[in-house]
Scaffold this motif. Structure first.
Motif, PDB file in Angstrom:
ATOM      1  N   ARG A  91       0.818  -1.218   0.000  1.00  0.00           N
ATOM      2  CA  ARG A  91       0.000   0.000   0.000  1.00  0.00           C
ATOM      3  C   ARG A  91       0.850   1.266   0.000  1.00  0.00           C
ATOM      4  NH1 ARG A  91      -3.691  -0.683   5.067  1.00  0.00           N
ATOM      5  NH2 ARG A  91      -4.341   1.416   4.441  1.00  0.00           N
ATOM      6  N   GLU A 151       2.298   0.253  -4.519  1.00  0.00           N
ATOM      7  CA  GLU A 151       1.138   0.866  -5.178  1.00  0.00           C
ATOM      8  C   GLU A 151       1.524   2.147  -5.911  1.00  0.00           C
ATOM      9  OE1 GLU A 151      -2.332   0.479  -6.522  1.00  0.00           O
ATOM     10  OE2 GLU A 151      -2.315  -0.589  -4.606  1.00  0.00           O
ATOM     11  N   SER A 169      -2.326   3.070 -11.935  1.00  0.00           N
ATOM     12  CA  SER A 169      -3.466   2.961 -11.025  1.00  0.00           C
ATOM     13  C   SER A 169      -4.397   1.809 -11.408  1.00  0.00           C
ATOM     14  CB  SER A 169      -4.245   4.270 -11.012  1.00  0.00           C
ATOM     15  OG  SER A 169      -4.687   4.596 -12.330  1.00  0.00           O
ATOM     16  N   HIS A 170      -4.459   1.500 -12.716  1.00  0.00           N
ATOM     17  CA  HIS A 170      -5.383   0.443 -13.126  1.00  0.00           C
ATOM     18  C   HIS A 170      -4.897  -0.947 -12.701  1.00  0.00           C
ATOM     19  CE1 HIS A 170      -2.767  -0.882 -16.468  1.00  0.00           C
ATOM     20  NE2 HIS A 170      -2.525   0.418 -16.682  1.00  0.00           N
ATOM     21  N   TYR A 171      -3.680  -1.061 -12.186  1.00  0.00           N
ATOM     22  CA  TYR A 171      -3.199  -2.356 -11.691  1.00  0.00           C
ATOM     23  C   TYR A 171      -3.949  -2.787 -10.428  1.00  0.00           C
ATOM     24  CZ  TYR A 171       0.878  -3.115 -14.712  1.00  0.00           C
ATOM     25  OH  TYR A 171       1.694  -3.389 -15.775  1.00  0.00           O
ATOM     26  N   ARG A 172      -4.435  -1.801  -9.624  1.00  0.00           N
ATOM     27  CA  ARG A 172      -5.119  -2.102  -8.353  1.00  0.00           C
ATOM     28  C   ARG A 172      -4.315  -3.135  -7.565  1.00  0.00           C
ATOM     29  NH1 ARG A 172     -10.514  -0.556  -8.660  1.00  0.00           N
ATOM     30  NH2 ARG A 172     -10.470  -0.871  -6.395  1.00  0.00           N
ATOM     31  N   THR A 190      -3.054  -3.406  -4.573  1.00  0.00           N
ATOM     32  CA  THR A 190      -3.457  -3.824  -3.223  1.00  0.00           C
ATOM     33  C   THR A 190      -4.563  -4.865  -3.290  1.00  0.00           C
ATOM     34  OG1 THR A 190      -2.862  -1.662  -2.321  1.00  0.00           O
ATOM     35  CG2 THR A 190      -4.357  -3.030  -1.013  1.00  0.00           C
ATOM     36  N   ARG A 191      -5.576  -4.610  -4.115  1.00  0.00           N
ATOM     37  CA  ARG A 191      -6.659  -5.586  -4.264  1.00  0.00           C
ATOM     38  C   ARG A 191      -6.126  -6.895  -4.834  1.00  0.00           C
ATOM     39  NH1 ARG A 191     -12.192  -4.035  -7.266  1.00  0.00           N
ATOM     40  NH2 ARG A 191     -12.423  -2.959  -5.268  1.00  0.00           N
ATOM     41  N   THR A 192      -5.227  -6.777  -5.809  1.00  0.00           N
ATOM     42  CA  THR A 192      -4.656  -7.992  -6.401  1.00  0.00           C
ATOM     43  C   THR A 192      -3.872  -8.792  -5.362  1.00  0.00           C
ATOM     44  OG1 THR A 192      -4.472  -6.855  -8.527  1.00  0.00           O
ATOM     45  CG2 THR A 192      -3.185  -8.862  -8.242  1.00  0.00           C
ATOM     46  N   ARG A 222      -6.193 -10.563  -3.058  1.00  0.00           N
ATOM     47  CA  ARG A 222      -6.785 -11.733  -3.692  1.00  0.00           C
ATOM     48  C   ARG A 222      -5.804 -12.896  -3.730  1.00  0.00           C
ATOM     49  NH1 ARG A 222      -7.738  -9.647  -8.154  1.00  0.00           N
ATOM     50  NH2 ARG A 222      -6.190 -10.656  -9.480  1.00  0.00           N
ATOM     51  N   GLU A 260     -11.396  -3.018  -0.459  1.00  0.00           N
ATOM     52  CA  GLU A 260     -10.549  -3.655  -1.466  1.00  0.00           C
ATOM     53  C   GLU A 260     -10.811  -5.152  -1.593  1.00  0.00           C
ATOM     54  OE1 GLU A 260      -8.598  -2.144  -3.467  1.00  0.00           O
ATOM     55  OE2 GLU A 260      -8.476  -0.151  -2.578  1.00  0.00           O
TER      56      GLU A 260
END
Length: 743
Positions: free
Chosen positions: A286, A290, A295-298, A300-302, A305, A353
């Protein structure tokens, strides 16, 4: 003319005559001739058109024949054009070779220089050189292929193989760069805190390659794939590979966290290490990574997951192991509480997220139920073993040559109930840390095991009593009564603990333990009843020598027997004061009951039969004195002030009144009063009383027995039978004939 005549005649409505009919026939014939003439004129015009078409076809056929002759004459010229075409292709290839000759000479040196850049991890420079080499390769292939859409274009396999062999170093460079690139991406978490430059370079290269892939795909779609093959190794899809490498790096990083010590006692430490590792990595992703990616990589969410997917697989593997109770508790607590808490994924910044519902739980509901069932089975095994050991210690304590421990209330007890209660309460408390359902299931299991323990406990009490009776003449256990009373107190303590556990139970679906929710209380009651029965048996054993002297001539003369009995009762009641309520009062009531029953049973044995009124009076007075003495002693031992509403010693006084009755004819009246008070008295009991009096005439006896036979009132509700427990010994038949042989 004829048609007009016909129409005018029909319109006027005149009547036809034979002359008029002949004129009409001539008009019709004239009309038919006109029609046939019109048809013939049309046929003649059509035949003329066909003649003109045939003439034109002859001219076209003649022209085609001339053109065929001309084309045959020019066939030799076409062969000459084929030669020119081959010369043109060769010239074009030579032109491409000449124009790219300076580049071709530099290929090998550039490959070597790019390799050095890759080895030194100057990734952006190495990628720029690689792109330049690939551009040269694509231009050479394109020039050798020829202009798009021109006749004779295309690249034969030999030329293509020649070019690929010459540029073979480019393929090796791509592999070497990709290897270094994925190594950097895989170690991104550690690089981010030290020097994120390499990671940023890797991301920029990935984005360049993704843009090139999209460009070549767009060109291929715009030309519908005609004469536009994809460059070697395209599309590379390095962005997808980037996320795949990140996922593999996450899995490898987590597997290295205390993985060698996962199984066994180290499982809780392993889960704790996973928690700290995930929290640390999340902070790095984060705050650092990040910022290094678009930004479209996301990212943190990835990363979340990837963590969730790894934990799903890892915990599924762990759940399949043969875990102990503590290990199962660690897994359940980590999955249900720690993972979703604010210390991990429940942090407000991460909730948006991570969508747990879409990814599914770490362990499915079915898997959680299986783990909980395994946990209950493991705890059950442990509880059963501890209960067995506690019972063995209890049986050993019974053989000690000292009295049991005394609590703050002055009551006997041993360590058994404390061990059992603390163990069950602790298991319930620990299970509640997981869920109320698991707590209920654990309590039900504990109650089930307690019922089994109490069944064995009651059997041990029975064996304890048998051994004491068998060995009483040889080596009597002087603390036998003390430990029986301690057993009663233990059951009372366990009952309190059992009721407390049952109150904790929540609504829980029916399971295989639910049917025994009342089993422990019933088992406790059976054990208490058995222990109380043995206590009364021991009291009877100590009263027996005095009961042997009761209602004898010696007793009638001296009266010390009853005093001795009172001493035994007083000593026992002192022991009963060390029993918890309500069993303390119950034992004292049973003590009174047993004393009266045995007193009356001794009377029923007809040891003393009165011969005159003085003896009847003396016997009645002694019995009355005994009843009063027993009543005073028993009431004096009621420390809590409770007195039984039904005083069993009143029976002794009632029997004394019957024996002391002056007029035998009044017996039927006294017997009726006795029957009203004690409806379970039988004819045999009354017959023995009349025998003890020794003065009842036969007619009075018959009247009394007939009265008893006719009355036989039912037992009132709440009445405790007393004569039912007193068996009358069978009378000996007096033979009238002598035993000698008759002559």
């Amino acid at each position: 003319m004829g048609l007009r005549c016909l129409l005018s005649s029909r319109a006027s409505g005149e009547t036809w005559t034979i002359q008029e009919k002949g004129e009409s026939t001539n008009c019709i014939d004239l009309f038919k001739v006109k029609v046939v003439q019109s048809y013939l004129e049309g046929v003649d015009w059509g035949l003329g058109q066909l003649r003109e078409a045939r003439a034109e076809l002859r001219e076209v056929s003649h022209d085609l024949h001339k053109a065929d002759l001309e084309s045959r004459k020019n066939s030799e010229e076409v062969t000459t054009l084929e030669t020119l075409r081959e010369i043109s292709v060769s010239h074009r290839q030579l032109l491409a070779a000449v124009s790219n000759l300076p580049r071709l000479y530099k290929v090998r040196s550039m490959v070597l220089e790019t390799e050095r850049l890759v080895e030194s991890r100057r990734l952006l420079e190495a990628h720029a050189r690689l792109m330049e080499l690939e551009h040269w390769q694509d231009e050479v292939l394109l020039q050798l292929q020829g202009p798009r859409g021109s006749p004779g274009t295309g690249l034969n396999s030999e030329d293509e193989e020649l070019v690929r062999n010459y540029f073979s170093g480019v393929g090796r460079l791509v592999d070497a760069l990709a290897k270094e690139l994925w190594a950097v991406v895989g170690s991104g978490l550690s690089l981010a805190c030290q020097n994120p430059t390499l990671f940023v370079s890797a991301v920029r290269i990935v984005e360049r390659e993704e843009a090139l892939d999209q460009m070549f795909l767009e060109e291929r779609r715009s030309t519908s794939g005609q004469n536009m093959p994809m460059p070697p190794g395209r599309p590379r899809c390095w962005r997808d590979r980037f996320f795949k490498v990140m996922e593999e790096a996450v899995s490898a990083r987590f597997r290295s966290v205390s993985y060698l010590h996962t199984r066994g006692p180290g499982l809780a430490s392993h889960l704790s290490a996973l928690q700290h590792c995930i929290k640390g990595d999340l902070s790095t992703v984060r705050n650092f990574l990040e910022q290094c990616v678009p930004s479209h990589y996301r990212l943190t969410r990835t990363y979340l997951r990837f963590c969730h997917q790894f934990l799903q697989n890892h915990l599924g593997l762990v759940s399949g192991w043969e875990l102990e109770g503590g290990e199962i508790f660690a897994v359940l607590n980590w999955v249900l509480h720690i993972y979703n808490s604010s210390e991990m994924m429940g942090e407000p910044a991460l909730v948006a997220e991570l969508d747990i519902e879409d990814m599914g739980p770490l362990i499915s509901q079915e898997g959680l139920e299986q783990l909980q069932n395994k946990y209950v089975q493991k705890v059950r095994k442990s509880v059963s073993e501890w209960m067995h050991k506690a019972l063995e210690v209890e049986l050993t304590d019974w053989q000690r040559d000292q009295e049991p421990d005394i609590d703050h209330e002055g009551c006997y007890h041993t360590s058994l109930p404390t061990i059992i209660a603390q163990m069950l309460e602790e298991n319930a408390r620990v299970a509640l840390m997981i869920s109320e359902a698991l707590r209920d299931q654990t309590i039900q299991m504990g109650l089930y095991e307690m019922e089994n323990l109490l069944s064995r406990f009651r059997d041990a009490i029975i064996v304890f009593g048998k051994e004491h009776r068998r060995d009483s003449a040889i080596n009597s256990n002087k603390f036998y009564l003390h430990y029986l009373l301690a057993c009663i107190n233990n059951c009372i303590i366990l009952k309190t603990s059992t009721e407390s556990l049952q109150q904790q139970l929540c609504s829980y679906p029916s399971n295989r333990y639910s049917r025994i929710s009342l089993g422990p209380l019933a088992a406790l009651d059976r054990a208490v009843r058995k222990a109380c029965r043995l206590v009364m048996d021991h009291l009877l054993f100590e009263l027996q020598p005095h009961l042997q002297e009761l209602l004898s001539r010696n007793w009638l003369a001296q009266g010390e027997v009853t005093q001795n009995m009172c001493g035994v009762l007083e000593r026992h009641c002192e022991f009963y004061n060390k029993v918890r309520q309500p069993c303390r009062q119950r034992l004292k009531e049973e003590c009174q009951w047993l004393t009266v029953v045995e007193y009356v049973r001794t009377l029923m044995q007809k040891r003393l039969v009165c011969r005159n009124s003085d003896e009847r009076n003396q016997l009645a007075q002694r019995m009355t004195q005994d009843a009063q003495l027993l009543r005073d002693h028993l009431q004096s031992m009621e420390t809590d002030g409770t007195i039984d509403e039904v005083n069993p010693t009143a029976l002794i006084t009632a029997l004394a009144d019957i024996i002391n009755l002056k007029d035998p004819n009044m017996l039927i009246l006294e017997i009726s009063v006795l029957v009203n008070k004690y409806p379970d008295i039988s004819e045999e009991h009354v017959s023995v009383l009349m025998d003890v009096r020794g003065d009842v005439p036969k007619d009075v006896r018959k009247s009394v027995l007939d009265f008893l036979e006719q009355s036989a009132p039912p037992l009132p509700q709440g009445y405790r039978p007393i004569f039912t427990e007193i068996l009358v010994p069978s009378s000996r038949i007096q033979f009238c004939l002598p035993t000698a042989k008759c002559t």
